[in-house]
Every structure is written in C-alpha cells, then in structure tokens.
Design a protein around this motif. Structure first.
Motif, PDB file in Angstrom:
ATOM      1  N   SER A 154      67.694  -2.182  50.028  1.00 56.18           N
ATOM      2  CA  SER A 154      68.042  -2.352  51.447  1.00 56.18           C
ATOM      3  C   SER A 154      69.259  -1.520  51.839  1.00 56.18           C
ATOM      4  O   SER A 154      69.987  -1.010  50.981  1.00 56.18           O
ATOM      5  CB  SER A 154      68.350  -3.836  51.725  1.00 56.18           C
ATOM      6  N   ARG A 155      69.466  -1.418  53.133  1.00 54.68           N
ATOM      7  CA  ARG A 155      70.648  -0.725  53.656  1.00 54.68           C
ATOM      8  C   ARG A 155      71.917  -1.381  53.136  1.00 54.68           C
ATOM      9  O   ARG A 155      72.879  -0.703  52.741  1.00 54.68           O
ATOM     10  CB  ARG A 155      70.637  -0.775  55.198  1.00 54.68           C
ATOM     11  N   GLU A 156      71.931  -2.701  53.132  1.00 51.11           N
ATOM     12  CA  GLU A 156      73.128  -3.422  52.708  1.00 51.11           C
ATOM     13  C   GLU A 156      73.421  -3.195  51.225  1.00 51.11           C
ATOM     14  O   GLU A 156      74.580  -3.051  50.820  1.00 51.11           O
ATOM     15  CB  GLU A 156      72.952  -4.917  52.983  1.00 51.11           C
ATOM     16  N   ALA A 157      72.370  -3.177  50.400  1.00 46.69           N
ATOM     17  CA  ALA A 157      72.560  -2.928  48.970  1.00 46.69           C
ATOM     18  C   ALA A 157      73.092  -1.522  48.726  1.00 46.69           C
ATOM     19  O   ALA A 157      73.954  -1.318  47.863  1.00 46.69           O
ATOM     20  CB  ALA A 157      71.247  -3.147  48.219  1.00 46.69           C
ATOM     21  N   ALA A 158      72.603  -0.553  49.498  1.00 50.15           N
ATOM     22  CA  ALA A 158      73.089   0.820  49.358  1.00 50.15           C
ATOM     23  C   ALA A 158      74.559   0.920  49.739  1.00 50.15           C
ATOM     24  O   ALA A 158      75.360   1.576  49.053  1.00 50.15           O
ATOM     25  CB  ALA A 158      72.250   1.764  50.217  1.00 50.15           C
ATOM     26  N   ARG A 159      74.930   0.269  50.828  1.00 53.77           N
ATOM     27  CA  ARG A 159      76.331   0.286  51.269  1.00 53.77           C
ATOM     28  C   ARG A 159      77.230  -0.325  50.188  1.00 53.77           C
ATOM     29  O   ARG A 159      78.290   0.233  49.864  1.00 53.77           O
ATOM     30  CB  ARG A 159      76.443  -0.515  52.571  1.00 53.77           C
ATOM     31  N   ALA A 160      76.813  -1.450  49.635  1.00 54.31           N
ATOM     32  CA  ALA A 160      77.623  -2.106  48.611  1.00 54.31           C
ATOM     33  C   ALA A 160      77.759  -1.238  47.370  1.00 54.31           C
ATOM     34  O   ALA A 160      78.835  -1.150  46.770  1.00 54.31           O
ATOM     35  CB  ALA A 160      77.002  -3.454  48.252  1.00 54.31           C
ATOM     36  N   ALA A 161      76.670  -0.586  46.972  1.00 55.42           N
ATOM     37  CA  ALA A 161      76.692   0.240  45.762  1.00 55.42           C
ATOM     38  C   ALA A 161      77.740   1.340  45.864  1.00 55.42           C
ATOM     39  O   ALA A 161      78.533   1.557  44.936  1.00 55.42           O
ATOM     40  CB  ALA A 161      75.309   0.829  45.509  1.00 55.42           C
ATOM     41  N   PHE A 162      77.763   2.034  46.980  1.00 55.56           N
ATOM     42  CA  PHE A 162      78.703   3.152  47.115  1.00 55.56           C
ATOM     43  C   PHE A 162      80.117   2.682  47.449  1.00 55.56           C
ATOM     44  O   PHE A 162      81.098   3.319  47.051  1.00 55.56           O
ATOM     45  CB  PHE A 162      78.175   4.161  48.131  1.00 55.56           C
ATOM     46  N   ASP A 163      80.244   1.538  48.134  1.00 51.40           N
ATOM     47  CA  ASP A 163      81.578   0.978  48.365  1.00 51.40           C
ATOM     48  C   ASP A 163      82.236   0.577  47.047  1.00 51.40           C
ATOM     49  O   ASP A 163      83.465   0.627  46.910  1.00 51.40           O
ATOM     50  CB  ASP A 163      81.495  -0.250  49.279  1.00 51.40           C
ATOM     51  N   ALA A 164      81.428   0.142  46.092  1.00 50.46           N
ATOM     52  CA  ALA A 164      81.954  -0.359  44.817  1.00 50.46           C
ATOM     53  C   ALA A 164      82.143   0.739  43.772  1.00 50.46           C
ATOM     54  O   ALA A 164      82.481   0.432  42.619  1.00 50.46           O
ATOM     55  CB  ALA A 164      81.023  -1.438  44.262  1.00 50.46           C
ATOM     56  N   LEU A 165      81.961   1.993  44.140  1.00 46.99           N
ATOM     57  CA  LEU A 165      82.082   3.089  43.176  1.00 46.99           C
ATOM     58  C   LEU A 165      83.383   3.078  42.362  1.00 46.99           C
ATOM     59  O   LEU A 165      83.350   3.336  41.153  1.00 46.99           O
ATOM     60  CB  LEU A 165      81.928   4.437  43.885  1.00 46.99           C
ATOM     61  N   PRO A 166      84.551   2.811  42.969  1.00 46.60           N
ATOM     62  CA  PRO A 166      85.775   2.830  42.148  1.00 46.60           C
ATOM     63  C   PRO A 166      85.714   1.877  40.950  1.00 46.60           C
ATOM     64  O   PRO A 166      86.283   2.168  39.901  1.00 46.60           O
ATOM     65  CB  PRO A 166      86.862   2.397  43.135  1.00 46.60           C
ATOM     66  N   PHE A 167      85.012   0.756  41.101  1.00 47.49           N
ATOM     67  CA  PHE A 167      84.871  -0.183  39.990  1.00 47.49           C
ATOM     68  C   PHE A 167      83.784   0.260  39.013  1.00 47.49           C
ATOM     69  O   PHE A 167      83.938   0.157  37.793  1.00 47.49           O
ATOM     70  CB  PHE A 167      84.558  -1.585  40.510  1.00 47.49           C
ATOM     71  N   MET A 168      82.682   0.774  39.546  1.00 47.66           N
ATOM     72  CA  MET A 168      81.571   1.149  38.683  1.00 47.66           C
ATOM     73  C   MET A 168      81.883   2.390  37.858  1.00 47.66           C
ATOM     74  O   MET A 168      81.450   2.505  36.704  1.00 47.66           O
ATOM     75  CB  MET A 168      80.301   1.337  39.512  1.00 47.66           C
ATOM     76  N   ILE A 169      82.626   3.325  38.414  1.00 49.25           N
ATOM     77  CA  ILE A 169      82.981   4.537  37.672  1.00 49.25           C
ATOM     78  C   ILE A 169      83.814   4.190  36.442  1.00 49.25           C
ATOM     79  O   ILE A 169      83.658   4.791  35.377  1.00 49.25           O
ATOM     80  CB  ILE A 169      83.736   5.528  38.584  1.00 49.25           C
ATOM     81  N   GLY A 170      84.694   3.199  36.570  1.00 47.04           N
ATOM     82  CA  GLY A 170      85.559   2.821  35.463  1.00 47.04           C
ATOM     83  C   GLY A 170      84.957   1.826  34.497  1.00 47.04           C
ATOM     84  O   GLY A 170      85.559   1.517  33.457  1.00 47.04           O
ATOM     85  N   ALA A 171      83.758   1.307  34.793  1.00 44.79           N
ATOM     86  CA  ALA A 171      83.138   0.294  33.940  1.00 44.79           C
ATOM     87  C   ALA A 171      82.498   0.923  32.703  1.00 44.79           C
ATOM     88  O   ALA A 171      82.039   2.064  32.734  1.00 44.79           O
ATOM     89  CB  ALA A 171      82.088  -0.482  34.730  1.00 44.79           C
ATOM     90  N   GLU A 172      82.451   0.151  31.631  1.00 50.50           N
ATOM     91  CA  GLU A 172      81.759   0.611  30.429  1.00 50.50           C
ATOM     92  C   GLU A 172      80.247   0.649  30.648  1.00 50.50           C
ATOM     93  O   GLU A 172      79.546   1.486  30.075  1.00 50.50           O
ATOM     94  CB  GLU A 172      82.067  -0.324  29.252  1.00 50.50           C
ATOM     95  N   LYS A 173      79.761  -0.252  31.486  1.00 52.73           N
ATOM     96  CA  LYS A 173      78.323  -0.364  31.705  1.00 52.73           C
ATOM     97  C   LYS A 173      78.063  -0.875  33.115  1.00 52.73           C
ATOM     98  O   LYS A 173      78.761  -1.772  33.597  1.00 52.73           O
ATOM     99  CB  LYS A 173      77.707  -1.331  30.679  1.00 52.73           C
ATOM    100  N   VAL A 174      77.049  -0.299  33.771  1.00 52.14           N
ATOM    101  CA  VAL A 174      76.594  -0.786  35.069  1.00 52.14           C
ATOM    102  C   VAL A 174      75.094  -1.024  34.972  1.00 52.14           C
ATOM    103  O   VAL A 174      74.329  -0.110  34.620  1.00 52.14           O
ATOM    104  CB  VAL A 174      76.901   0.210  36.198  1.00 52.14           C
ATOM    105  N   GLU A 175      74.681  -2.241  35.267  1.00 53.13           N
ATOM    106  CA  GLU A 175      73.252  -2.555  35.273  1.00 53.13           C
ATOM    107  C   GLU A 175      72.779  -2.748  36.702  1.00 53.13           C
ATOM    108  O   GLU A 175      73.352  -3.529  37.460  1.00 53.13           O
ATOM    109  CB  GLU A 175      72.966  -3.815  34.466  1.00 53.13           C
ATOM    110  N   ILE A 176      71.732  -2.029  37.056  1.00 58.07           N
ATOM    111  CA  ILE A 176      71.086  -2.203  38.358  1.00 58.07           C
ATOM    112  C   ILE A 176      69.962  -3.209  38.143  1.00 58.07           C
ATOM    113  O   ILE A 176      68.970  -2.916  37.458  1.00 58.07           O
ATOM    114  CB  ILE A 176      70.559  -0.859  38.880  1.00 58.07           C
TER     115      ILE A 176
END
Length: 276
Positions: free
Chosen positions: A162-184
């Motif tokens: 969804s649009r909302e899921a896409a917005r959240a995914a890219f808003d959260a990039l600073p956390f996901m880039i630094g994570a050891e693992k990201v599961e979709i």
C-alpha cells in the motif's frame, strides 16, 4: 536521510521517563534538537447552586494544571540539560488537554515524533492514533517494557504493497540501513495493495540499493488475522522494531475487523515505527 528535529509527546509522569529515554537516545545518535510538548485542558466552568460560574473551582483547576505542567517541564529539563543536546519545552492549554492532538503544529515541522504506547485502561493516554493519522510525519512508539534504543538490530517491515506501507518503509530508512537484518513480512500476498509488488520483491530490491540487508518472508493467515500473524512473527524472529504503514485499510474495515495499526499501538512488544 536523518532525523534532526525530534518531538517528544509528554502527556503525564508515567509517559515522561520512557518517552524521554527514547527521544534522548535518538537525538544523541542523530545530533537532533528535541522539542518537548505537553498540553493541559482548559478549566471548564461549572454553575454553582446560585446559578453563577464556580470561580473557585476554575481557579483550583487552573492552579493544578499549572503545577502539573511545571512538574513535567522540570522532568524534561532535568533529563535534557546534562545531555548536551539543544532542546525546548512547549506547554499549551487546549480544550482536549491531549498532548498528541495539541502538538500538530509542532510535529509537522519535525522529522520524527516519539510517543508512549497506550496503557491498557488508562484514562490519561494521549491519542497517538489520531496523531499518526493527521501528522504527516513518522511516529516512533515506545513500548511499555524493554529498553529505549537509538539503533535496532533486527527490523521487521509489515508490507502489503500500500501507499502507507511504502511511505513507512522509506521514512524508516535511517533505522533499516543500520540494522543487521531487515525482514519484509507479507501476509496473504495479493489480497491487499499493489498486485505488482504484493510479494515484497520490489521493495526489497529498492531497500537493498540503499544498503539495507533485506529479505522477504511470506505467510498465509489460514483463517487467522493479519494482526496475529504479525505479532507471532515478531516473537518468532526476535525483531526489536516493527515498521508499519498506518491505517492502510478503510475506516469501515478497521471498525469491523480491527487492524494492525490498532494492535501495534496497544500491544506491540517492541518499538514501533508508524507512518502514513
């Protein structure tokens, strides 16, 4: 992308410590300015037995509000002053007395909002759901239990295309880039969102180009609810953050069936990042 202005929603003393734990940790990591926001309800006039407004009641209510606001300001300043961070305190009086609803002008000029998870049965909770819906900015919800963190080892993105899921995914990039693992994590692909990426392959590839270590897990609900599938997956994987596109279903669907957003706000065992 980074977070340079962080708004902390301070509704009451119970919220204050856990919200400030999270806000200070994040601001220290990103070099951010912290804005503490609190609102008190305007005293409402009551008619006395003689038919005139009870001015004594109004004065007592006003004094209590000032005392409570001053106490929260002192807690905020005591926590922020030793941190070396830049900060400010914004106190208001509004009809609702809800610090979340009263903070919209502040949060719309911020990068991130930090708020506390609702206390079950609490009568003084800030309305974080409405804040997320109207703010236009991502909200980090600190859970009841667990340490406040500035970085997260394992992030789970609840994905439905969804649009909302896409917005959240890219808003959260600073956390996901630094994570050891990201599961979709995808439940019942094809039933919601964009058919072209219902299975999560497209968003996984896009995030990987940012350096995110992304993988995809797909589950079928098999007659259960999506909320249960998401909660069970959090436990299975040991993820310490969940990223959710908030309110991606219609209001009627949410009224009849509930929703992941509501479940996360009330009972997520881990830090939740919500955006819409």
């Amino acid at each position: 992308m980074t977070f340079k202005t962080i708004v902390a929603i301070v509704q009451n003393e119970q919220d204050a410590e856990r919200v400030l734990d999270g806000a200070i940790a994040l601001a220290s990591r990103f070099g951010a300015h912290v804005i503490g926001v609190h609102a008190e309800a305007l005293p409402m006039p009551y008619t006395s037995a003689t038919g005139f407004p009870d001015t004594e009641f109004l004065q007592v209510s006003a004094d209590l509000n000032k005392e409570r606001s001053a106490k929260l300001k002192a807690i905020f300043q005591k926590r922020l002053q030793p941190s070396g961070l830049s900060f400010e305190w914004r106190a208001q009086e509004t009809f609702s007395g809800d610090s979340a609803l009263s903070s919209l002008s502040s949060v719309r000029a911020a990068d991130l909002v930090v708020a506390a998870q609702r206390d079950a049965g609490g009568d003084s909770n800030a309305d974080i759901g409405s804040l997320i819906y109207d703010a236009g900015r991502p909200v980090l919800v600190v859970p009841h239990a667990g340490p406040a963190a500035a970085s997260f080892r394992h992030v789970m993105l609840a994905w439905n295309g969804s649009r909302e899921a896409a917005r959240a995914a890219f808003d959260a990039l600073p956390f996901m880039i630094g994570a050891e693992k990201v599961e979709i994590f995808v439940v019942d692909p094809g039933e919601d969102g964009d058919e072209d990426d219902a299975g999560g392959a497209g968003i996984a590839a896009a995030l990987s180009r940012h350096g995110v270590k992304a993988s995809v897990a797909i589950r079928q609900s098999k007659g259960g609810t999506i909320e249960d599938a998401v909660q069970n997956r959090l436990v299975e994987t040991g993820a310490d953050m969940i990223v959710v596109g908030a309110y991606s279903h219609s209001w009627l669907h949410r009224l009849l069936y509930g929703g992941v957003t509501r479940t996360v706000l009330r009972s997520s065992p881990v830090t939740a990042f919500l955006s819409r």
